[in-house]
Design a protein around this motif. Structure first.
Motif, short mmCIF file in Angstrom:
data_model
loop_
_atom_site.label_atom_id
_atom_site.label_comp_id
_atom_site.label_asym_id
_atom_site.label_seq_id
_atom_site.Cartn_x
_atom_site.Cartn_y
_atom_site.Cartn_z
N ARG A 79 51.73 57.74 35.42
CA ARG A 79 51.96 56.50 36.17
C ARG A 79 52.18 55.33 35.20
O ARG A 79 53.09 54.53 35.39
N MET A 245 60.04 60.67 42.17
CA MET A 245 60.58 59.31 42.30
C MET A 245 61.75 59.29 43.28
O MET A 245 61.86 58.40 44.11
N VAL A 323 56.27 53.33 56.32
CA VAL A 323 55.27 54.36 55.97
C VAL A 323 54.03 54.05 56.80
O VAL A 323 53.03 53.56 56.31
N ARG A 329 45.21 60.02 51.26
CA ARG A 329 44.33 59.92 50.08
C ARG A 329 43.14 60.86 50.32
O ARG A 329 42.93 61.35 51.43
N LEU A 352 48.66 51.94 57.77
CA LEU A 352 49.27 50.68 57.33
C LEU A 352 49.85 49.92 58.51
O LEU A 352 49.87 48.69 58.54
N ALA A 391 48.04 49.40 48.76
CA ALA A 391 47.30 48.56 47.80
C ALA A 391 46.43 49.47 46.94
O ALA A 391 46.25 50.64 47.25
N CYS A 396 52.27 51.78 45.90
CA CYS A 396 53.63 52.18 45.55
C CYS A 396 54.00 51.73 44.14
O CYS A 396 53.86 50.57 43.79
N LEU A 397 54.49 52.69 43.39
CA LEU A 397 54.87 52.41 42.01
C LEU A 397 56.24 51.74 41.94
O LEU A 397 56.58 51.10 40.96
C1 HEM Z 1 53.77 55.57 46.91
C2 HEM Z 1 55.90 52.70 50.23
C3 HEM Z 1 59.95 52.61 47.52
C4 HEM Z 1 57.79 55.38 44.19
C5 HEM Z 1 54.02 54.81 48.04
C6 HEM Z 1 53.07 54.58 49.10
C7 HEM Z 1 53.65 53.77 50.02
C8 HEM Z 1 54.99 53.48 49.55
C9 HEM Z 1 53.03 53.23 51.31
C10 HEM Z 1 51.66 55.20 49.19
C11 HEM Z 1 50.68 54.42 48.37
C12 HEM Z 1 49.25 54.84 48.64
O1 HEM Z 1 48.88 56.00 48.57
O2 HEM Z 1 48.47 53.96 48.95
C13 HEM Z 1 57.19 52.48 49.81
C14 HEM Z 1 58.18 51.73 50.54
C15 HEM Z 1 59.33 51.70 49.79
C16 HEM Z 1 59.04 52.45 48.57
C17 HEM Z 1 57.94 51.08 51.91
C18 HEM Z 1 60.66 51.07 50.06
C19 HEM Z 1 60.92 50.16 50.93
C20 HEM Z 1 59.68 53.28 46.35
C21 HEM Z 1 60.59 53.37 45.23
C22 HEM Z 1 60.01 54.17 44.31
C23 HEM Z 1 58.70 54.57 44.84
C24 HEM Z 1 61.95 52.66 45.13
C25 HEM Z 1 60.59 54.58 42.98
C26 HEM Z 1 60.38 54.26 41.87
C27 HEM Z 1 56.53 55.69 44.66
C28 HEM Z 1 55.60 56.58 43.96
C29 HEM Z 1 54.44 56.62 44.75
C30 HEM Z 1 54.68 55.78 45.90
C31 HEM Z 1 55.87 57.33 42.66
C32 HEM Z 1 53.15 57.38 44.43
C33 HEM Z 1 52.19 56.46 43.69
C34 HEM Z 1 50.90 57.17 43.24
O3 HEM Z 1 50.45 58.09 43.91
O4 HEM Z 1 50.36 56.75 42.20
N1 HEM Z 1 55.18 54.13 48.31
N2 HEM Z 1 57.75 52.91 48.63
N3 HEM Z 1 58.54 54.00 46.08
N4 HEM Z 1 55.94 55.23 45.82
FE1 HEM Z 1 56.83 53.98 47.16
#
Ligand code: HEM
Length: 450
Positions: A79, A245, A323, A329, A352, A391, A396-397
């Motif tokens: 990460r 990703m 989402v 989790r 959410l 959060a 989200c990364l």
């Molecule tokens: C995780 C929303 C775009 C990469 C997440 C999570 C949400 C989210 C709700 C879960 C976080 C949690 O467990 O609390 C969104 C929304 C997006 C978006 C609404 C677009 C509108 C992206 C993009 C990337 C990305 C563009 C690319 C780089 C990730 C990754 C995780 C993640 C790698 C896992 C993080 C972890 O477990 O450490 N996202 N995301 N997301 N997102 Fe996004």
């Protein structure tokens, strides 16, 4: 659990009054706790961030990557590296903003009349990821590119589907018996094969003095960590991280943009829309014309001078809660929320949607109301309960990247076009369908140059 939730997801689930802040479910022999509303979700994800930082074991693969990785050293290393590489805007010759702006221009040129926006938007969003990770974009009709996007979408749907979420998870011994259920692995192995091929090409053409993209940066890290037995940097983890990703970025961003364009749907109608979910785009057009004009491309710095446009983008994310139940989790240790004891290993769903529509926080939680993000002087204001990216430690990364895409794609397209739904086509529906994320039903758009 997630599919069951989809039937509950409408307004009643958000009702704190009816369901309370903590809901406990038993699914098979698994305990699942749903956290409802800003207070409970914030306490868990922000105040007790580490207690809620784990993910459930993923039944299909024991792979690393980031999204489904268990909380620990490996996840932290990947990460941290991925975040800093994405922040390092100077990857290759182009900045992140330039890559998004360039793609927005290509998207404008691809519009036909009328068209289904999903294919084009998905291709544009996929291309931003390709540009970042592989160093190049593809033509939208490139077969290999479309096959890759299709496989990733399929893998995403399977990962969230009933077979992997419930059946294989509850009965893992099925994996030792031959049968059609093994087909669930196909899109994953096919995607990994494509990515392996791309990594191989990178290794062959790489100049160690110049980092072209994410894959080059990761390969550098593998080399640096050669002598470290504890290191997470390996070729397998490179493939899994890139796959993660793409999976996390493409569907979420595509669907959010589709919802944004679905909102400006009444643009060909002389009067403002009478329903409470669409916007009259005249005000967005006016703001863009005044601040950016028609000749130069929008820049991310324009955001501060476009409060109404920005409020429309934020409100779409709030109202459409893509989402809607977060990503599952697991509690990392025994803990508590709102005075309720929650043992280690409990599956947690942070709803959410219930935060984005928390009736105790938002003025008009179930209406599309951009004013949620404007103060009395019409200036943009951030809101604490705006958590579409979740959060805490696992949030989200890709938030920064997604923000850029949502802003630059939307403003570039509205700078050049007005949109309307063809007369003989139904208006996009908001309820759509739910498979881990909330997607709108497919719709047709006409784009007329301004
Ligand atoms: C995780 C929303 C775009 C990469 C997440 C999570 C949400 C989210 C709700 C879960 C976080 C949690 O467990 O609390 C969104 C929304 C997006 C978006 C609404 C677009 C509108 C992206 C993009 C990337 C990305 C563009 C690319 C780089 C990730 C990754 C995780 C993640 C790698 C896992 C993080 C972890 O477990 O450490 N996202 N995301 N997301 N997102 Fe996004």
């Amino acid at each position: 659990a997630l599919q069951g939730l989809s039937t509950l997801q409408s307004k009643p689930l958000c009702s704190l009054e009816k369901f309370g802040k903590i809901i406990s479910l038993q699914i098979g022999w698994k305990n699942v706790v749903l956290l409802n509303g800003l207070e409970a979700v914030k306490e868990a994800l922000v105040q007790r961030s580490e207690d809620f930082a784990d993910r459930p074991p993923f039944s299909l693969f024991d792979h690393m990557g980031i999204m489904m990785a268990r909380y620990g050293h490996g996840w932290k290393e990947l990460r941290r590296f991925t975040l800093s590489t994405l922040r390092n805007f100077g990857l290759g010759k182009k900045s992140l903003d330039q890559r998004v702006t360039e793609e927005a221009g290509c998207l404008c040129s691809a519009f036909s009349h009328p068209f289904n926006p999903r294919f084009l938007i998905n291709s544009a969003v996929g291309n931003v990821m390709c540009s970042l990770t592989f160093g190049n974009r593809f033509e939208y009709n490139d077969e290999k590119f479309q096959r890759m996007l299709h496989l990733i979408e399929e893998a995403f749907n399977i990962g969230a589907g009933i077979m992997s979420q419930v059946i294989l998870d509850m009965m893992p011994w099925l994996l030792y018996i031959p049968g059609p259920h093994h087909n669930v692995f196909q899109p994953y192995t096919d995607s990994f094969d494509i990515l392996r091929e791309i990594v191989k090409e990178h290794k062959e053409t790489r100049d160690p003095g110049f980092t072209r993209d994410f894959i080059d940066a990761f390969l550098e890290e593998i080399e640096k960590a050669k002598m470290d037995p504890e290191s997470t940097f390996s070729e397998d983890n490179l493939i899994f991280t890139v796959f993660d990703m793409f999976g996390a970025a493409t569907e979420t961003t595509t669907v959010t943009l589709l919802m944004q364009f679905g909102r400006v749907r009444a643009s060909s109608h002389p009067a403002p829309p009478i329903d409470n979910v669409s916007i009259f785009p005249g005000r967005v057009h006016e703001e863009i014309d005044k601040v950016i004009g028609r000749d130069r491309s929008p820049d991310i710095e324009d955001q501060v001078n476009l409060p109404y446009t920005n409020a429309v983008i934020y409100e779409t994310q709030r109202y459409c809660d893509v989402v809607f139940a977060g990503v599952p989790r697991t509690t990392y240790r025994d803990t508590e929320v709102q005075g309720f004891f929650i043992p280690k290993g409990t599956i947690i769903l942070t709803v959410l949607s219930s935060v984005l529509k928390d009736e105790t926080v938002w003025e008009k939680p179930h209406e599309f109301y951009p004013e949620h993000f404007l103060d009395a002087d019409g200036q943009f204001v951030k809101r604490e309960a705006f958590l579409p990216f979740s959060a805490g430690r696992r949030m989200c990364l890709g938030e920064q990247l997604a923000r850029k895409e949502l802003f630059l794609f939307f403003t570039t397209l509205l700078q050049h076009f007005t949109f309307h739904i063809p007369e003989d086509q139904p208006r996009p529906r908001d309820d759509g369908y739910y498979v881990l994320i909330h997607s709108p039903d497919s719709y047709e758009l006409c784009a007329s140059p301004r």
